[in-house]
Design a protein around this motif. Structure first.
Motif, PDB file in Angstrom:
ATOM      1  N   GLY A   1     -17.910   0.063   8.552  1.00  8.42           N
ATOM      2  CA  GLY A   1     -18.305   1.463   8.547  1.00  8.42           C
ATOM      3  C   GLY A   1     -17.283   2.400   9.153  1.00  8.42           C
ATOM      4  O   GLY A   1     -17.423   3.607   9.057  1.00  8.42           O
ATOM      5  N   PHE A   2     -16.263   1.870   9.803  1.00  8.04           N
ATOM      6  CA  PHE A   2     -15.195   2.689  10.352  1.00  8.04           C
ATOM      7  C   PHE A   2     -14.055   2.741   9.348  1.00  8.04           C
ATOM      8  O   PHE A   2     -13.837   1.799   8.580  1.00  8.04           O
ATOM      9  N   THR A   3     -13.323   3.836   9.354  1.00  5.51           N
ATOM     10  CA  THR A   3     -12.180   4.000   8.461  1.00  5.51           C
ATOM     11  C   THR A   3     -10.918   4.008   9.308  1.00  5.51           C
ATOM     12  O   THR A   3     -10.827   4.754  10.285  1.00  5.51           O
ATOM     13  N   LEU A   4      -9.959   3.160   8.931  1.00  5.36           N
ATOM     14  CA  LEU A   4      -8.716   3.033   9.684  1.00  5.36           C
ATOM     15  C   LEU A   4      -7.541   3.380   8.787  1.00  5.36           C
ATOM     16  O   LEU A   4      -7.446   2.899   7.653  1.00  5.36           O
ATOM     17  N   ASP A   5      -6.652   4.224   9.299  1.00  6.45           N
ATOM     18  CA  ASP A   5      -5.376   4.480   8.633  1.00  6.45           C
ATOM     19  C   ASP A   5      -4.352   3.560   9.277  1.00  6.45           C
ATOM     20  O   ASP A   5      -4.115   3.645  10.488  1.00  6.45           O
ATOM     21  N   VAL A   6      -3.729   2.679   8.478  1.00  2.00           N
ATOM     22  CA  VAL A   6      -2.810   1.694   9.038  1.00  2.00           C
ATOM     23  C   VAL A   6      -1.450   1.792   8.364  1.00  2.00           C
ATOM     24  O   VAL A   6      -1.339   2.155   7.187  1.00  2.00           O
ATOM     25  N   ASN A   7      -0.423   1.511   9.132  1.00  5.13           N
ATOM     26  CA  ASN A   7       0.945   1.321   8.647  1.00  5.13           C
ATOM     27  C   ASN A   7       1.289  -0.139   8.843  1.00  5.13           C
ATOM     28  O   ASN A   7       0.884  -0.742   9.836  1.00  5.13           O
ATOM     29  N   PHE A   8       2.055  -0.711   7.947  1.00  4.46           N
ATOM     30  CA  PHE A   8       2.432  -2.104   8.104  1.00  4.46           C
ATOM     31  C   PHE A   8       3.793  -2.356   7.485  1.00  4.46           C
ATOM     32  O   PHE A   8       4.245  -1.626   6.616  1.00  4.46           O
ATOM     33  N   LYS A   9       4.450  -3.363   8.000  1.00  2.00           N
ATOM     34  CA  LYS A   9       5.692  -3.870   7.429  1.00  2.00           C
ATOM     35  C   LYS A   9       5.379  -5.233   6.841  1.00  2.00           C
ATOM     36  O   LYS A   9       4.635  -6.009   7.424  1.00  2.00           O
ATOM     37  N   TYR A  10       5.937  -5.505   5.678  1.00  2.89           N
ATOM     38  CA  TYR A  10       5.665  -6.779   5.029  1.00  2.89           C
ATOM     39  C   TYR A  10       6.972  -7.375   4.507  1.00  2.89           C
ATOM     40  O   TYR A  10       7.990  -6.698   4.395  1.00  2.89           O
ATOM     41  N   ASN A  11       6.895  -8.647   4.219  1.00  2.00           N
ATOM     42  CA  ASN A  11       8.034  -9.371   3.676  1.00  2.00           C
ATOM     43  C   ASN A  11       7.563 -10.091   2.416  1.00  2.00           C
ATOM     44  O   ASN A  11       6.666 -10.922   2.486  1.00  2.00           O
ATOM     45  N   PRO A  12       8.159  -9.787   1.247  1.00  7.59           N
ATOM     46  CA  PRO A  12       7.772 -10.528   0.048  1.00  7.59           C
ATOM     47  C   PRO A  12       8.350 -11.941   0.088  1.00  7.59           C
ATOM     48  O   PRO A  12       9.513 -12.139   0.435  1.00  7.59           O
ATOM     49  N   VAL A  13       7.533 -12.916  -0.241  1.00  5.40           N
ATOM     50  CA  VAL A  13       7.930 -14.311  -0.175  1.00  5.40           C
ATOM     51  C   VAL A  13       7.652 -14.951  -1.528  1.00  5.40           C
ATOM     52  O   VAL A  13       6.547 -14.823  -2.062  1.00  5.40           O
ATOM     53  N   GLU A  14       8.660 -15.639  -2.070  1.00  9.41           N
ATOM     54  CA  GLU A  14       8.455 -16.360  -3.331  1.00  9.41           C
ATOM     55  C   GLU A  14       7.782 -17.687  -3.037  1.00  9.41           C
ATOM     56  O   GLU A  14       8.249 -18.448  -2.202  1.00  9.41           O
ATOM     57  N   GLU A  15       6.674 -17.957  -3.714  1.00  3.79           N
ATOM     58  CA  GLU A  15       5.952 -19.209  -3.522  1.00  3.79           C
ATOM     59  C   GLU A  15       5.576 -19.788  -4.871  1.00  3.79           C
ATOM     60  O   GLU A  15       5.663 -19.122  -5.901  1.00  3.79           O
ATOM     61  N   ASN A  16       5.165 -21.049  -4.856  1.00  2.00           N
ATOM     62  CA  ASN A  16       4.660 -21.690  -6.066  1.00  2.00           C
ATOM     63  C   ASN A  16       3.622 -22.724  -5.668  1.00  2.00           C
ATOM     64  O   ASN A  16       3.443 -23.040  -4.504  1.00  2.00           O
ATOM     65  N   TYR A  17       2.943 -23.241  -6.684  1.00  3.16           N
ATOM     66  CA  TYR A  17       1.906 -24.241  -6.434  1.00  3.16           C
ATOM     67  C   TYR A  17       2.435 -25.660  -6.593  1.00  3.16           C
ATOM     68  O   TYR A  17       1.666 -26.604  -6.625  1.00  3.16           O
ATOM     69  N   GLY A  18       3.744 -25.839  -6.694  1.00  4.03           N
ATOM     70  CA  GLY A  18       4.338 -27.158  -6.839  1.00  4.03           C
ATOM     71  C   GLY A  18       4.469 -27.601  -8.285  1.00  4.03           C
ATOM     72  O   GLY A  18       4.886 -28.717  -8.553  1.00  4.03           O
ATOM     73  N   VAL A  19       4.116 -26.736  -9.204  1.00  2.44           N
ATOM     74  CA  VAL A  19       4.189 -27.052 -10.630  1.00  2.44           C
ATOM     75  C   VAL A  19       5.194 -26.091 -11.255  1.00  2.44           C
ATOM     76  O   VAL A  19       5.203 -24.903 -10.931  1.00  2.44           O
ATOM     77  N   PRO A  20       6.070 -26.575 -12.133  1.00  3.07           N
ATOM     78  CA  PRO A  20       7.016 -25.657 -12.783  1.00  3.07           C
ATOM     79  C   PRO A  20       6.274 -24.539 -13.524  1.00  3.07           C
ATOM     80  O   PRO A  20       5.294 -24.771 -14.220  1.00  3.07           O
ATOM     81  N   GLY A  21       6.741 -23.330 -13.307  1.00  3.27           N
ATOM     82  CA  GLY A  21       6.131 -22.175 -13.938  1.00  3.27           C
ATOM     83  C   GLY A  21       5.018 -21.542 -13.136  1.00  3.27           C
ATOM     84  O   GLY A  21       4.384 -20.605 -13.609  1.00  3.27           O
ATOM     85  N   SER A  22       4.750 -22.024 -11.956  1.00  6.42           N
ATOM     86  CA  SER A  22       3.665 -21.451 -11.142  1.00  6.42           C
ATOM     87  C   SER A  22       4.203 -20.561 -10.033  1.00  6.42           C
ATOM     88  O   SER A  22       3.555 -20.392  -9.011  1.00  6.42           O
ATOM     89  N   ASP A  23       5.372 -19.979 -10.226  1.00  7.74           N
ATOM     90  CA  ASP A  23       5.975 -19.113  -9.212  1.00  7.74           C
ATOM     91  C   ASP A  23       5.222 -17.787  -9.128  1.00  7.74           C
ATOM     92  O   ASP A  23       4.787 -17.230 -10.141  1.00  7.74           O
ATOM     93  N   PHE A  24       5.065 -17.298  -7.916  1.00  5.32           N
ATOM     94  CA  PHE A  24       4.446 -15.991  -7.707  1.00  5.32           C
ATOM     95  C   PHE A  24       4.987 -15.415  -6.411  1.00  5.32           C
ATOM     96  O   PHE A  24       5.557 -16.112  -5.588  1.00  5.32           O
ATOM     97  N   MET A  25       4.829 -14.112  -6.262  1.00  7.82           N
ATOM     98  CA  MET A  25       5.269 -13.417  -5.058  1.00  7.82           C
ATOM     99  C   MET A  25       4.083 -13.255  -4.113  1.00  7.82           C
ATOM    100  O   MET A  25       3.030 -12.755  -4.504  1.00  7.82           O
TER     101      MET A  25
END
Length: 152
Positions: A79-103
């Motif tokens: 019920g509360f509203t928060l204005d937030v700032n954040f820093k993030y880092n994009p990371v390349e990951e996969n599920y261990g199967v070829p073609g399953s890459d995602f950010m």
């Protein structure tokens, strides 16, 4: 060689003394139980909950804007509203199967700029460590669900 073989009298040598054995087992059991009862102290083991006492019931990301490695968001938390700032880092990951890459995104820094109550009045920042973990998870889930890293 008139050796007479000695006979074994089974009533003397193979007598089983059951009642004496039962008495010894019973006495040693009582002794062990008494020793454990004296050593037990119920005040030594005091357990505390590992989870927070209050988990947010309602949470949602209302709006989000991403730049290169920073972003801003409006988060609704109980019920509360928060204005937030954040820093993030994009990371390349996969599920261990070829073609399953995602950010994936990893939140590095989170700051609550302003907090508002249900009426829209500004209040002081009330969030704690557990709230920040919840907000981080909500931001990452919103980024992945809306595939916001593909355009950045």
């Amino acid at each position: 060689m008139n050796l007479k073989p000695t006979s074994i009298n089974p009533t003397v040598t193979h007598r089983v003394q059951r009642f004496g054995f039962i008495k010894i087992v019973a006495l040693s059991g009582l002794f062990a139980t008494g020793a454990l009862a004296l050593a037990y102290d119920p005040q030594v083991t005091e357990y505390k909950l590992a989870t927070p006492l209050h988990a947010p019931a309602q949470n949602a990301v209302a709006a989000m804007a991403l730049q290169e490695n920073t972003g801003t968001a409006v988060v609704r938390l109980d019920g509360f509203t928060l204005d937030v700032n954040f820093k993030y880092n994009p990371v390349e990951e996969n599920y261990g199967v070829p073609g399953s890459d995602f950010m994936n995104a990893e939140i590095l820094d989170l700051a609550v700029d302003q907090a508002y109550d249900n009426s829209g009045n500004e209040i002081s920042d009330f969030t704690d460590f557990n709230d920040h973990l919840t907000i981080n998870a909500m931001l990452v889930a919103h980024i992945l669900q809306n595939r916001m890293l593909e355009g950045v």
